[in-house]
Design an enzyme around this catalytic site. Structure first.
Site, mmCIF file in Angstrom:
data_model
loop_
_atom_site.group_PDB
_atom_site.id
_atom_site.type_symbol
_atom_site.label_atom_id
_atom_site.label_comp_id
_atom_site.label_asym_id
_atom_site.label_seq_id
_atom_site.Cartn_x
_atom_site.Cartn_y
_atom_site.Cartn_z
ATOM 1 N N GLY A 125 0.765 -1.324 0.409
ATOM 2 C CA GLY A 125 0.636 -0.460 -0.231
ATOM 3 C C GLY A 125 0.645 1.420 -0.408
ATOM 4 O O GLY A 125 1.824 1.594 -1.430
ATOM 5 N N SER A 192 6.309 -4.376 -1.999
ATOM 6 C CA SER A 192 5.685 -3.277 -2.962
ATOM 7 C C SER A 192 6.124 -1.976 -1.401
ATOM 8 O O SER A 192 7.214 -2.369 -1.113
ATOM 9 C CB SER A 192 4.244 -3.429 -2.878
ATOM 10 N N TRP A 193 5.057 -1.586 -1.148
ATOM 11 C CA TRP A 193 5.574 -0.679 0.301
ATOM 12 C C TRP A 193 5.644 -1.340 1.077
ATOM 13 O O TRP A 193 6.819 -1.014 2.188
ATOM 14 C CB TRP A 193 4.057 -0.218 1.187
ATOM 15 N N ASP A 348 7.523 -5.183 -13.907
ATOM 16 C CA ASP A 348 6.602 -4.597 -12.576
ATOM 17 C C ASP A 348 6.564 -3.180 -12.977
ATOM 18 O O ASP A 348 6.613 -2.642 -13.168
ATOM 19 C CB ASP A 348 7.602 -4.592 -11.291
ATOM 20 N N HIS A 376 3.915 -7.509 -10.957
ATOM 21 C CA HIS A 376 4.629 -6.612 -9.814
ATOM 22 C C HIS A 376 3.324 -7.668 -8.868
ATOM 23 O O HIS A 376 4.460 -7.990 -7.321
ATOM 24 C CB HIS A 376 3.896 -4.872 -9.611
#
Length: 402
Positions: A125, A192-193, A348, A376
């Site tokens: 996120g 990711s985050w 990605d 991703h």
């Protein structure tokens, strides 16, 4: 086919002897039958100063039938083949809520082996929250698996709240959760985050991290935000980009991140929801190499979308709350000693490979795995396989240290 002595001497002097001159243990796993024309050649080879030996696949055996290690060295245990399959779905054995500030309370859960090696999962996120599928990357017989929803996300309260919600607050929450669960140190897993937060947490508390698995590297630099939210990725997904773009009037398109911030923080709830749906669908439509309808539908969930879009946007407007654009790269030395695997999808679009490559160059000691047929999402088969294998490798390292 056979080889004359003179021919073999010529071959060995240019090829085998420089290789042979290194310690024999260096070569065990690298000798292959394909180095020679046929097996009959192998049977005619004598190694200077050794018993007559024959090659068998990737191991060397003496013609007496005894393993080479029996007569020449201590037994060498081969590295076991790593599992690359997701583990079955499991249910938590414990859940709870931890009050981490005057405002925020976070949801946490534990699954797997209560006495196993602790691993904490850091979701993406920010604002994405955890899902049951996140537990499947870890061997439940070996790992004590801890998942939690970051501030404002998932089951944590208050929902979609931006107040006192910064990277440093989340790092403090991770420490509070570790202490609450009476865990001295743990493995860290983030994509990711989640990779951003894992790096920041590891650099803040390197003595609490036994190993890391990072996926879809996001360093929260200006060029990464611009790529995905200011039109770069639109060159690949123009059809997905246009609804995201068209929500914003032309006179506000100088910065889509700022324009969405205005709407996601509007006093009108419907304005918030409309912006949240557009923001979330843009990301969900680009998260897989091939379209994933189930993932895209998450953009229709107003509860999920509001937390996802508002919190993400809040962090991006504030540049991750980092003091400099290259903060995470500048502090790699603090975590250089930690066993780490970096997994990156070649295609990605959300977190393009330039960031993983920059991290790899700054941190060559970490294993770097590029999945050639993936985007991703952690749920793409190739990426999921590498993530499971990375956890299996760390499991074997931990077992070796036990």
């Amino acid at each position: 086919m056979s080889m004359s002595l003179s021919a073999f001497n010529s071959y060995s002097s240019s090829t085998l002897l420089p290789f042979y001159s290194l310690p024999l243990t260096t070569h065990i796993q690298f000798l292959h039958l394909s180095s020679f024309s046929t097996p009959s050649v192998i049977n005619n080879i004598s190694f200077p100063g050794r018993n007559s030996c024959a090659l068998r696949a990737q191991n060397i055996f003496c013609t007496s039938g005894l393993p080479l290690s029996s007569s020449l060295m201590e037994p060498v245990e081969e590295f076991p083949e790593l599992n690359r399959n997701l583990y079955p779905l499991i249910e938590p054995y414990g859940t709870g809520f931890l009050k981490v500030s005057d405002i925020h309370t976070i949801y946490w859960e534990q699954s797997g082996n209560p006495n196993g090696h602790p691993v904490v999962f850091l979701h993406g996120g920010p604002g994405g929250g955890v899902t049951p599928n996140n537990r499947r990357f870890f061997d439940p017989e070996f790992y004590r698996i801890i998942l939690f929803d970051q501030r404002g996300a998932g089951k944590s309260t208050p929902h979609a709240c931006l107040e006192d919600n910064t990277t440093w607050d989340l790092i403090n929450d991770i420490e509070k959760l570790r202490e609450h669960l009476e865990i001295p140190e743990w493995q860290v897993f983030g994509g990711s985050w989640g990779s951003t937060l894992a790096l920041a947490y590891g650099q803040s508390h390197p003595d609490k991290v036994t190993g890391m698995v990072l996926r879809g590297i996001f360093l929260l630099r200006k060029k990464e935000i611009n790529w995905f939210y200011e039109g770069g990725a639109a060159a690949i997904y123009p059809d997905a980009w246009e609804p995201f773009r068209d929500l914003i009037p032309e006179n506000e398109r100088e910065s889509f991140v700022d324009a969405y911030s205005k709407r996601l923080n509007s006093d009108d709830k419907e304005t918030q929801y409309g912006a949240a749906r557009a923001w979330t669908k843009w990301e969900m439509m680009t998260a897989h190499l091939l379209p994933n309808e189930e993932n895209i539908k998450r953009g229709d969930d107003d509860v999920f979308s509001l937390a996802f879009a508002r919190i993400e946007n809040h962090y991006f407007v504030n540049k991750g709350f980092f003091p400099s654009d290259s903060f995470l790269l500048d502090n790699v030395d603090k975590i250089r000693h930690i066993d780490t695997t970096i997994v990156q999808g070649r295609y990605d679009v959300c977190c393009p490979m330039m960031s993983a490559w920059d991290l790899h160059k700054a941190w060559p000691e970490a294993d770097f795995k590029v999945v050639s047929n993936a985007g991703h999402s952690a749920n793409e088969p190739g990426i999921a396989a590498e993530l499971v294998a990375a956890n299996e490798k760390l499991k074997n390292i931990i077992k070796g240290k036990a």
